[in-house]
Design a protein around this motif. Sequence first.
Motif, PDB file in Angstrom:
ATOM      1  N   GLU A  71       0.820  -1.209   0.000  1.00  0.00           N
ATOM      2  CA  GLU A  71       0.000   0.000   0.000  1.00  0.00           C
ATOM      3  C   GLU A  71       0.860   1.268   0.000  1.00  0.00           C
ATOM      4  O   GLU A  71       0.533   2.247  -0.659  1.00  0.00           O
ATOM      5  CB  GLU A  71      -0.912  -0.034   1.231  1.00  0.00           C
ATOM      6  CG  GLU A  71      -2.196   0.731   1.067  1.00  0.00           C
ATOM      7  CD  GLU A  71      -3.025   0.218  -0.097  1.00  0.00           C
ATOM      8  OE1 GLU A  71      -3.739   1.034  -0.697  1.00  0.00           O
ATOM      9  OE2 GLU A  71      -2.947  -0.995  -0.420  1.00  0.00           O
ATOM     10  N   ARG A  72       1.963   1.211   0.750  1.00  0.00           N
ATOM     11  CA  ARG A  72       2.837   2.393   0.778  1.00  0.00           C
ATOM     12  C   ARG A  72       3.464   2.650  -0.588  1.00  0.00           C
ATOM     13  O   ARG A  72       3.579   3.794  -1.029  1.00  0.00           O
ATOM     14  CB  ARG A  72       3.942   2.192   1.821  1.00  0.00           C
ATOM     15  CG  ARG A  72       3.507   2.597   3.216  1.00  0.00           C
ATOM     16  CD  ARG A  72       4.602   2.305   4.233  1.00  0.00           C
ATOM     17  NE  ARG A  72       4.371   3.006   5.497  1.00  0.00           N
ATOM     18  CZ  ARG A  72       5.042   2.774   6.622  1.00  0.00           C
ATOM     19  NH1 ARG A  72       5.981   1.831   6.640  1.00  0.00           N
ATOM     20  NH2 ARG A  72       4.794   3.456   7.715  1.00  0.00           N
ATOM     21  N   ALA A  75       0.726   3.998  -2.908  1.00  0.00           N
ATOM     22  CA  ALA A  75       0.394   5.398  -2.634  1.00  0.00           C
ATOM     23  C   ALA A  75       1.420   6.329  -3.270  1.00  0.00           C
ATOM     24  O   ALA A  75       1.084   7.367  -3.840  1.00  0.00           O
ATOM     25  CB  ALA A  75       0.329   5.631  -1.127  1.00  0.00           C
ATOM     26  N   ARG A  78       0.962   6.398  -7.054  1.00  0.00           N
ATOM     27  CA  ARG A  78      -0.147   7.278  -7.449  1.00  0.00           C
ATOM     28  C   ARG A  78       0.285   8.740  -7.445  1.00  0.00           C
ATOM     29  O   ARG A  78       0.016   9.483  -8.382  1.00  0.00           O
ATOM     30  CB  ARG A  78      -1.333   7.080  -6.503  1.00  0.00           C
ATOM     31  CG  ARG A  78      -2.188   5.864  -6.811  1.00  0.00           C
ATOM     32  CD  ARG A  78      -3.523   5.947  -6.074  1.00  0.00           C
ATOM     33  NE  ARG A  78      -3.367   5.983  -4.627  1.00  0.00           N
ATOM     34  CZ  ARG A  78      -3.283   4.893  -3.851  1.00  0.00           C
ATOM     35  NH1 ARG A  78      -3.358   3.686  -4.383  1.00  0.00           N
ATOM     36  NH2 ARG A  78      -3.152   5.019  -2.544  1.00  0.00           N
ATOM     37  N   ALA A  96       1.403   9.803   2.586  1.00  0.00           N
ATOM     38  CA  ALA A  96       1.462   8.460   1.996  1.00  0.00           C
ATOM     39  C   ALA A  96       2.144   7.479   2.948  1.00  0.00           C
ATOM     40  O   ALA A  96       1.704   6.345   3.113  1.00  0.00           O
ATOM     41  CB  ALA A  96       2.194   8.503   0.658  1.00  0.00           C
ATOM     42  N   THR A 100      -0.777   6.009   5.587  1.00  0.00           N
ATOM     43  CA  THR A 100      -1.103   4.628   5.239  1.00  0.00           C
ATOM     44  C   THR A 100      -1.005   3.725   6.458  1.00  0.00           C
ATOM     45  O   THR A 100      -1.875   2.900   6.720  1.00  0.00           O
ATOM     46  CB  THR A 100      -0.152   4.107   4.146  1.00  0.00           C
ATOM     47  OG1 THR A 100      -0.276   4.933   2.996  1.00  0.00           O
ATOM     48  CG2 THR A 100      -0.501   2.674   3.776  1.00  0.00           C
TER      49      THR A 100
END
Lengths: 247, 247
Positions: A71-72, A75, A78, A96, A100
């Motif tokens: 997820e990190r 992020a 993105r 981020a 997160t």
Amino acid sequence: MSEHRANHDTRERILDVAERLFMENGYEATSMRLITGAAEVNLAAVNYHFGSKEALLREVFRRRLEWLNRERLAALDRLEQQAAGGPLKPSQILEAFFGTLLRMGEDESLGGMTFLRLLGRTLTEPAEFIRTFFAGEYEQVIDRYKLALFRALPDVPRAEIVWRLHFMLGAMSYAIAGTDVLQVVTGCGLRDLAGEGSAEGEPGDNVVARRLARRLMPFLLGGLRAPLPQPDDTSGQTQHRTPPAKR
Amino acid sequence: MSEHRANHDTRERILDVAERLFMENGYEATSMRLITGAAEVNLAAVNYHFGSKEALLREVFRRRLEWLNRERLAALDRLEQQAAGGPLKPSQILEAFFGTLLRMGEDESLGGMTFLRLLGRTLTEPAEFIRTFFAGEYEQVIDRYKLALFRALPDVPRAEIVWRLHFMLGAMSYAIAGTDVLQVVTGCGLRDLAGEGSAEGEPGDNVVARRLARRLMPFLLGGLRAPLPQPDDTSGQTQHRTPPAKR
DNA sequence: GTCTATATTCAGATAGAC
DNA sequence: GTCTATCTGAATATAGAC
């Protein structure tokens, strides 16, 4: 009564219980007897499923860090896609990275505050196998975020950025670990965030994590962007103090 | 060869060795056999001089914290006397609180970096007796500094100040503990501060502590004076710094 | 996969001679 | 104060029946 949860359930229950007990007592002080007793499984089950106590701890973290690392990185991906080649804003990077993590605290299925506190406490454990484990788990992510910060703050010496990353990590870890002296002395800590605003009973972890994030992020950003220290090697930097002291 | 150092020396040597080993391994993972072996004293000596392993740990801290508490209060006294009833500047308060601690790291006779690292690591130990011990040791000092900060920052909600004190304490503890992931991953940590500027071999703890202080203090001050978070309970917090700080 | 029983090691603490 | 020897309990881990 034919409970078919046999295998899978035992494994998960051990992990859940170990996560909580390691958080409450620390690794060394948590015996396998305590874990298997609380999980209501047989003492030998841990060694059967995980191989050893060390391997159990690693597995407790691996199942959570897998999500966190992914997820990190996502992020950051993105953000960099949005920025189209330009540097990111420090606030975005911190959001981020720390945001997160703090979001894990809001979600029971990701470990909730229990895992967050465990993580904060375990990061200071001196045991060799723990440190090398974390080093491996974090390497890739830390590296990406370091580079992002270097680009975001081109005028700040890189060593300084790394140090401030240390400081930020420490501020957050302590806050979520929630064992520090202040909480005992002031009686003011994580628990209070639950019943802060409204008088509704027991808002739950998700509220705690969100409120903590709102207090922590401005602090981190303020620290990250603070004026640089004197590059000089003379004694003090802020001393409005008289020189007396000296024991 | 009539060594008359009998009593006193044994006690001190146990304390010195225990300080180092507790720092390196943590409390639980350090056995009394390891301590007495390294100190070259008899296994029974610890129980004779201190009563128990727990009491030994407490004594390891008490002999250092006595000095620290006294000095921290004295530093605040001096500042308040200078200010003649007026509020202090936040930078002065932080310098008195954190600077005094970091100065211990410069002085071998006060424990040096070994004690600082031990302190940083032990503050996260979950053991009940450790937490209550620290609570008692810190109570008076924390209270005085809290009040000083309340007066220095009259416009900042008191709960916010206490939280930021948490964050600052965490940032410093992690930095001095020096066990965190970043140091392993980046290879950049406390040790590097020793050989930073000049290429002279092994500058020693006093240089390390002073250089750490110079990097840490601006960060802490920046965090303490960061813009306040939204008092609202909506989701976001990422808003760029709105009002201009205020201290 | 689960369980009992046990092997092995090591922990903190203490009794009692010197 | 120091030391040897030992008590007592608990730790991790595993062998082997089911």
